[in-house]
Write a protein that holds these residues in place. Structure first.
Motif, mmCIF file in Angstrom:
data_model
loop_
_atom_site.group_PDB
_atom_site.id
_atom_site.type_symbol
_atom_site.label_atom_id
_atom_site.label_comp_id
_atom_site.label_asym_id
_atom_site.label_seq_id
_atom_site.Cartn_x
_atom_site.Cartn_y
_atom_site.Cartn_z
ATOM 1 N N LYS A 169 2.689 12.730 8.003
ATOM 2 C CA LYS A 169 1.382 12.189 8.333
ATOM 3 C C LYS A 169 1.041 12.513 9.780
ATOM 4 C CE LYS A 169 1.264 8.373 5.039
ATOM 5 N NZ LYS A 169 2.517 8.641 4.341
ATOM 6 N N SER A 202 -8.913 -1.622 3.871
ATOM 7 C CA SER A 202 -7.687 -1.697 3.088
ATOM 8 C C SER A 202 -7.815 -0.816 1.856
ATOM 9 C CB SER A 202 -7.434 -3.139 2.655
ATOM 10 O OG SER A 202 -6.466 -3.190 1.628
ATOM 11 N N GLN A 203 -6.804 0.019 1.609
ATOM 12 C CA GLN A 203 -6.836 0.871 0.426
ATOM 13 C C GLN A 203 -6.526 0.084 -0.844
ATOM 14 O OE1 GLN A 203 -8.052 4.139 0.875
ATOM 15 N NE2 GLN A 203 -8.443 2.958 2.748
ATOM 16 N N TYR A 204 -6.000 -1.106 -0.689
ATOM 17 C CA TYR A 204 -5.743 -1.994 -1.831
ATOM 18 C C TYR A 204 -7.042 -2.577 -2.364
ATOM 19 C CZ TYR A 204 -3.996 -6.250 -4.190
ATOM 20 O OH TYR A 204 -3.738 -7.263 -5.078
ATOM 21 N N GLN A 235 -11.109 -2.443 -0.729
ATOM 22 C CA GLN A 235 -11.900 -2.047 0.432
ATOM 23 C C GLN A 235 -12.943 -3.072 0.847
ATOM 24 O OE1 GLN A 235 -13.165 2.032 0.320
ATOM 25 N NE2 GLN A 235 -11.043 2.751 0.360
ATOM 26 N N ALA A 274 -0.412 -6.260 0.896
ATOM 27 C CA ALA A 274 -0.777 -4.865 0.654
ATOM 28 C C ALA A 274 -1.157 -4.166 1.956
ATOM 29 C CB ALA A 274 -1.922 -4.788 -0.356
ATOM 30 N N MET A 275 -1.870 -4.863 2.839
ATOM 31 C CA MET A 275 -2.187 -4.295 4.153
ATOM 32 C C MET A 275 -0.912 -3.960 4.912
ATOM 33 S SD MET A 275 -5.277 -6.680 5.564
ATOM 34 C CE MET A 275 -6.893 -6.755 4.790
ATOM 35 N N GLU A 279 2.060 -3.347 3.720
ATOM 36 C CA GLU A 279 2.711 -2.192 3.103
ATOM 37 C C GLU A 279 2.008 -0.894 3.512
ATOM 38 O OE1 GLU A 279 3.874 -0.526 -1.368
ATOM 39 O OE2 GLU A 279 2.948 -2.505 -1.120
ATOM 40 N N GLU A 280 0.680 -0.933 3.539
ATOM 41 C CA GLU A 280 -0.086 0.241 3.953
ATOM 42 C C GLU A 280 0.214 0.611 5.405
ATOM 43 O OE1 GLU A 280 -4.796 1.245 4.677
ATOM 44 O OE2 GLU A 280 -4.238 0.021 2.948
ATOM 45 N N GLY A 314 3.449 2.262 5.938
ATOM 46 C CA GLY A 314 3.471 3.646 5.503
ATOM 47 C C GLY A 314 2.869 4.604 6.513
ATOM 48 N N ILE A 315 2.228 4.085 7.544
ATOM 49 C CA ILE A 315 1.589 4.911 8.568
ATOM 50 C C ILE A 315 2.303 4.776 9.907
ATOM 51 C CG2 ILE A 315 -0.573 5.351 9.802
ATOM 52 C CD1 ILE A 315 -2.027 4.115 7.355
#
Length: 279
Positions: A9, A24-26, A28, A113-114, A116-117, A120-121
Motif C-alpha cells: 500500500k 468507512s468502507q464497512y 459509508q 470495522a473502522m 480493522e480498516e 490494514g493501512i
C-alpha cells in the motif's frame, strides 16, 4: 506518496499527522479521522498503540482528535476519532450511537470495522486499544466496554448523562441482565476486570435538564431512577457497580468543572499515560 513496506500500500500526505476524514468502507454513512505521529516509521514492523476518542452529541470529531494529538506525539501512538453523524435512520435523531444498537445498526460493529480498516493501512495495535469519550461519547464508551472488554487495555469515561449500570437484575439499557439475548455476547467479568477503568466528571456538573429520564421519555425503563439525578450521581453509581463486581476503578471529580470536555481532558491524558508507561 509514501510506501509501507510489506503490504504493497501507498500512503498519501493526508494519511499522516492530522488526517482527512475518511469514509468507512464497512458503511459509508460513517467516517473517521486520525492523528498519526510524526515519528511513525515506515521502515520497521512495530505496532503503534491505538487510542479511540469518541465524540459527544455535538459531533466535534476533529476537536476530539486534536485534543489527543500532542499525547500521541509524546507517546508515539495513533488516535482514531470516529464520526457517527446525527440523523442516521431518523431526521434530527441525536442519541442513536450512545445505546450501541439502533434500527439494525450496531455501532460497536461499525467502530470495530473502522479499527480493522485502519489496522490494514497503518501499523496499529488493534487487538487491545484505549477508548475514551465525553458525555455522549462516555455513554458509548462504557456500554462498548460491557460488550467488548477483551478488546480494551483501558477506558476513560467522561461525564455520561445516562448510564447503564453493571447490574444483572435489570435489562438493557438500565442494566446488563439481557446482554447475551440482546447482543449475542455474554458479560465477561474476567475480561472486564483486566480493563483499566477511569471515570471522570466535573465537580459542578449538576445540571439535569438534558438527562432526566421520566416515564414519558422515549427510552424510559423501570429502574431508570437507580442511576441518580445528575452526572455526578450517575458516574458514582457506575463506579460502585464496577467495584461490586471486582473491577478496579479510578474515579476523579474535577473541582469547579461544569459539563465541559476541556477541563477533564488532562485527567484522561494522565490516566492513559500511566497505562502506556506500565504504571
Amino acid at each position: 506518496m509514501r510506501d509501507v513496506p510489506g503490504d504493497g500500500k501507498r500512503l498519501s500526505y493526508y494519511q499522516f499527522g492530522s488526517t482527512a476524514l475518511f469514509a468507512s468502507q464497512y458503511d459509508q454513512r460513517f467516517s473517521y479521522c486520525l492523528h498519526v505521529p510524526r515519528g511513525y516509521s515506515e521502515d520497521d514492523e512495530r505496532r503503534y498503540p491505538l487510542v479511540v476518542a469518541v465524540h459527544g452529541t455535538a459531533r466535534t470529531v476533529q476537536t476530539c482528535r486534536d485534543e489527543f494529538a500532542g499525547f500521541c506525539e509524546e507517546h508515539d501512538c495513533v488516535v482514531l476519532a470516529p464520526l457517527f453523524p446525527a440523523g442516521i435512520g431518523e431526521p434530527g435523531e441525536l442519541s442513536n450511537y450512545k445505546y450501541i444498537s439502533y434500527r439494525g445498526i450496531r455501532y460497536d460493529h461499525v467502530l470495530l470495522a473502522m479499527i480493522e480498516e485502519v489496522a490494514g493501512i497503518w501499523r496499529v495495535d488493534a487487538g487491545r486499544f484505549l477508548l475514551t469519550g465525553f458525555s455522549g461519547g462516555g455513554q458509548f464508551a462504557h456500554r462498548f466496554t460491557y460488550l467488548h472488554p477483551e478488546r480494551l487495555r483501558a477506558v476513560s469515561i467522561g461525564a455520561p448523562g445516562v448510564v447503564t449500570l453493571l447490574d444483572e437484575e435489570h435489562p438493557w439499557w438500565v442494566g446488563v441482565g439481557d446482554l447475551e439475548e440482546r447482543f449475542g455476547r455474554a458479560l465477561d467479568l474476567d475480561a472486564l476486570r483486566r480493563v483499566a477503568v477511569h471515570l471522570v466528571v466535573g465537580g459542578a456538573d449538576t445540571d439535569t435538564w438534558e438527562i432526566t429520564v421520566t416515564p414519558d421519555s422515549p427510552r424510559y425503563q423501570p429502574g431508570a431512577d437507580l442511576q441518580g439525578a445528575n452526572r455526578i450521581d450517575r458516574i458514582t453509581a457506575l463506579a460502585l457497580g464496577f467495584e461490586r463486581h471486582g473491577v478496579p476503578v479510578r474515579l476523579e471529580i474535577v473541582p469547579g468543572a461544569i459539563h465541559e470536555r476541556e477541563p477533564l481532558i488532562p485527567s484522561t491524558l494522565a490516566f492513559f499515560h500511566t497505562v502506556l508507561s506500565g504504571q
